[in-house]
Write a protein that holds these residues in place. Structure first.
Motif, PDB file in Angstrom:
ATOM      1  N   THR A  64      43.254  56.352  34.125  1.00  0.00           N
ATOM      2  CA  THR A  64      42.821  57.326  34.728  1.00  0.00           C
ATOM      3  C   THR A  64      43.163  56.175  36.109  1.00  0.00           C
ATOM      4  N   VAL A  65      43.520  57.253  37.815  1.00  0.00           N
ATOM      5  CA  VAL A  65      43.604  56.242  38.676  1.00  0.00           C
ATOM      6  C   VAL A  65      43.067  56.160  39.814  1.00  0.00           C
ATOM      7  N   LEU A  66      42.150  55.154  40.024  1.00  0.00           N
ATOM      8  CA  LEU A  66      40.992  55.523  41.494  1.00  0.00           C
ATOM      9  C   LEU A  66      41.924  55.385  43.049  1.00  0.00           C
ATOM     10  N   PRO A  67      40.945  55.717  43.396  1.00  0.00           N
ATOM     11  CA  PRO A  67      40.958  55.561  44.970  1.00  0.00           C
ATOM     12  C   PRO A  67      40.767  54.562  45.237  1.00  0.00           C
ATOM     13  N   LEU A  68      41.668  53.793  46.120  1.00  0.00           N
ATOM     14  CA  LEU A  68      41.390  52.357  46.822  1.00  0.00           C
ATOM     15  C   LEU A  68      41.456  52.564  48.297  1.00  0.00           C
ATOM     16  N   PRO A  69      40.832  52.810  48.914  1.00  0.00           N
ATOM     17  CA  PRO A  69      40.816  52.744  50.525  1.00  0.00           C
ATOM     18  C   PRO A  69      40.755  51.078  51.255  1.00  0.00           C
ATOM     19  N   MET A  70      42.006  52.289  52.325  1.00  0.00           N
ATOM     20  CA  MET A  70      41.854  50.530  53.303  1.00  0.00           C
ATOM     21  C   MET A  70      41.344  49.935  53.355  1.00  0.00           C
ATOM     22  N   GLY A  71      41.269  48.652  53.304  1.00  0.00           N
ATOM     23  CA  GLY A  71      39.486  47.969  53.607  1.00  0.00           C
ATOM     24  C   GLY A  71      38.898  48.426  53.330  1.00  0.00           C
ATOM     25  N   ALA A  96      36.886  40.293  32.763  1.00  0.00           N
ATOM     26  CA  ALA A  96      38.079  40.012  33.997  1.00  0.00           C
ATOM     27  C   ALA A  96      36.998  40.122  35.208  1.00  0.00           C
ATOM     28  N   ASN A  97      35.997  39.515  35.873  1.00  0.00           N
ATOM     29  CA  ASN A  97      34.935  39.899  37.580  1.00  0.00           C
ATOM     30  C   ASN A  97      36.079  39.743  37.944  1.00  0.00           C
ATOM     31  N   TYR A  98      36.003  40.782  39.020  1.00  0.00           N
ATOM     32  CA  TYR A  98      37.393  40.674  40.047  1.00  0.00           C
ATOM     33  C   TYR A  98      37.136  41.679  41.332  1.00  0.00           C
ATOM     34  N   THR A  99      37.667  41.429  42.427  1.00  0.00           N
ATOM     35  CA  THR A  99      37.393  41.925  43.685  1.00  0.00           C
ATOM     36  C   THR A  99      38.755  42.356  44.516  1.00  0.00           C
ATOM     37  N   ILE A 100      39.125  43.680  43.750  1.00  0.00           N
ATOM     38  CA  ILE A 100      40.305  43.783  44.691  1.00  0.00           C
ATOM     39  C   ILE A 100      40.351  45.183  46.444  1.00  0.00           C
ATOM     40  N   ILE A 157      36.099  46.707  46.426  1.00  0.00           N
ATOM     41  CA  ILE A 157      35.632  47.242  45.188  1.00  0.00           C
ATOM     42  C   ILE A 157      35.739  45.835  44.205  1.00  0.00           C
ATOM     43  N   SER A 158      34.018  45.787  43.353  1.00  0.00           N
ATOM     44  CA  SER A 158      34.206  45.203  42.556  1.00  0.00           C
ATOM     45  C   SER A 158      34.047  45.455  41.296  1.00  0.00           C
ATOM     46  N   LYS A 159      34.813  45.392  40.277  1.00  0.00           N
ATOM     47  CA  LYS A 159      34.281  45.081  39.223  1.00  0.00           C
ATOM     48  C   LYS A 159      34.771  44.822  38.054  1.00  0.00           C
ATOM     49  N   LYS A 160      34.831  45.794  36.356  1.00  0.00           N
ATOM     50  CA  LYS A 160      34.615  43.891  35.129  1.00  0.00           C
ATOM     51  C   LYS A 160      36.432  44.861  34.672  1.00  0.00           C
ATOM     52  N   VAL A 161      37.101  44.409  33.915  1.00  0.00           N
ATOM     53  CA  VAL A 161      37.444  45.256  33.490  1.00  0.00           C
ATOM     54  C   VAL A 161      37.312  44.315  31.805  1.00  0.00           C
ATOM     55  N   GLU A 162      38.170  44.927  30.565  1.00  0.00           N
ATOM     56  CA  GLU A 162      37.853  44.482  29.467  1.00  0.00           C
ATOM     57  C   GLU A 162      39.038  43.430  29.008  1.00  0.00           C
ATOM     58  N   LYS A 163      39.234  42.881  28.483  1.00  0.00           N
ATOM     59  CA  LYS A 163      40.656  42.170  27.777  1.00  0.00           C
ATOM     60  C   LYS A 163      41.388  42.471  26.988  1.00  0.00           C
ATOM     61  N   GLN A 164      43.053  42.124  27.331  1.00  0.00           N
ATOM     62  CA  GLN A 164      43.810  43.086  27.944  1.00  0.00           C
ATOM     63  C   GLN A 164      43.531  44.643  27.723  1.00  0.00           C
TER      64      GLN A 164
END
Length: 377
Positions: A140-147, A279-283, A150-157
């Protein structure tokens, strides 16, 4: 007539693994382009990956051989050294330790985590399951608007995929994709090429690194070569020699394979690279147009780093020579200090013998007296 080798030399020769030509392993010609090497590696790594070949030692050996060959041919300096002088030129340093955490059992994962906590960087691979799902267009590919972060949590591996649309103007100005984790999670930032079957193949990856109070990773497509610093290069060799940690620090400073992106849709992913937890992250995706000064500053600083890498390489030779002299001098210093202290001790004993009390039996041996007289003459 050649001299007979010792038993230990024969044993070492027998124990040393026989390496196949990296070009032969990957099935490419010696004058092939970098993209051919990359494509061959992707194809063979997926074929022999431990995820798809459980309990198959031959596949495991092939996967190691393919990875080892790619590590040589994908690095311009190593490839040039190998083409010139063979394996001896590229095996002078210990081979990098590279693990696929998705295929490790609990015990092995614990050992890997322990090494990481002890400060030994371990290079990990992306799970074959993730790569194959991407290649078969099953993600599944989510849109990432310019500027817009987006903050999410991704499971290991596991991985989260994002698509960024870049206009012609943004492509000319340059583009940046950055990921940060405020809780210092370990992750990878990935960039994928779109294949003819609409599947996704891994083209670039950046491992997260600690920068202040966060871990971060970024990809910079600014129209000129931007360099990345691989922290794991020569880490094992550096751990054996403290000075090597300094002199090898810039060895992993290598140019990124892609300098710019064309207008259109581009796919990035954040891969959970922690050993035990998510892993918690912001892209965030950014157009580099407002950062003209930063672009020029980056270009200037990286030029200085490249110059410094050459200077440090020359300085190491001088440093090693002076260090050897210093070690010799400090050893002599200790010996001379010991000799002086011994002479002063003997002198004090002689002074103490001048007393009105009955003379005491001398404690010095004849050999000691001879030594004293010899040094005094």
């Amino acid at each position: 007539m050649p001299a007979n080798r010792s038993k230990s030399e024969k044993h070492d020769a027998a124990a040393k693994p026989v390496r196949r030509d990296p070009y032969e392993v990957l099935g490419v010609s010696k004058n092939c382009a970098d993209q051919e090497i990359k494509s061959a590696y992707r194809r063979m790594a997926l074929k022999y990956h431990p995820d798809k070949n459980a309990n198959d030692p031959k596949a495991a050996d092939m996967f190691k051989e393919v990875t080892f060959s790619y590590n040589i041919l994908s690095d311009p300096d190593k490839r040039r050294q190998y083409d010139t002088a063979g394996f001896e030129a590229v095996e002078s340093e210990n081979q990098e330790l590279e693990l696929d955490l998705s295929s490790l059992g609990t015990v092995n994962t614990m050992f890997a985590a322990l090494f990481s906590k002890l400060g030994v960087p371990i290079k990990t691979t992306v799970s074959a399951t993730v790569l194959e799902e991407a290649l078969n267009n099953l993600v599944t590919v989510l849109p990432l608007p310019m500027g817009q972060p987006i903050s999410k949590k991704v499971e290991k591996q596991c991985a989260h995929f994002y698509s960024v649309r870049i206009t012609e103007e943004e492509a000319r100005s340059g583009f940046v994709c950055r990921v940060q984790s405020s809780d210092k999670s370990k992750f990878k930032l990935l960039y994928f090429d779109r294949e003819e079957n609409n599947g996704l193949s891994l083209a670039l990856q950046e491992d997260s690194a600690k920068t202040g109070k966060v871990t971060s990773a970024g990809m910079y497509f600014l129209g000129f070569p931007v360099y990345r610093l691989d922290q794991t290069m020569n880490s094992v060799a550096a751990s054996k020699d403290p000075d090597a940690a300094f002199f090898k620090k810039l060895d992993g400073f290598q140019p990124c394979e892609i300098t710019e992106l064309k207008a259109g849709d581009h796919v990035f992913a954040v891969y959970g690279d922690n050993f035990f937890r998510s892993a918690n992250y912001t892209i965030e995706a950014l157009c580099a147009a407002p950062y003209k000064e930063e672009k020029e500053y980056l270009r200037a600083v990286e030029t200085q780093i490249l110059t410094k890498r050459v200077e440090i390489s020359k300085f190491e030779t001088e440093y090693r020579e002076v260090l050897a002299q210093f070690t010799e001098m400090t050893s002599r210093y200790a010996q001379e200090m010991q000799a002086i202290d011994e002479l002063l001790k003997q002198r004090n004993e002689i002074h103490a013998s001048y007393t009105s009390a009955p003379p005491m039996k001398r404690s010095r041996s004849k050999s000691r007296e001879k030594t004293l007289l010899k040094r005094g003459s």
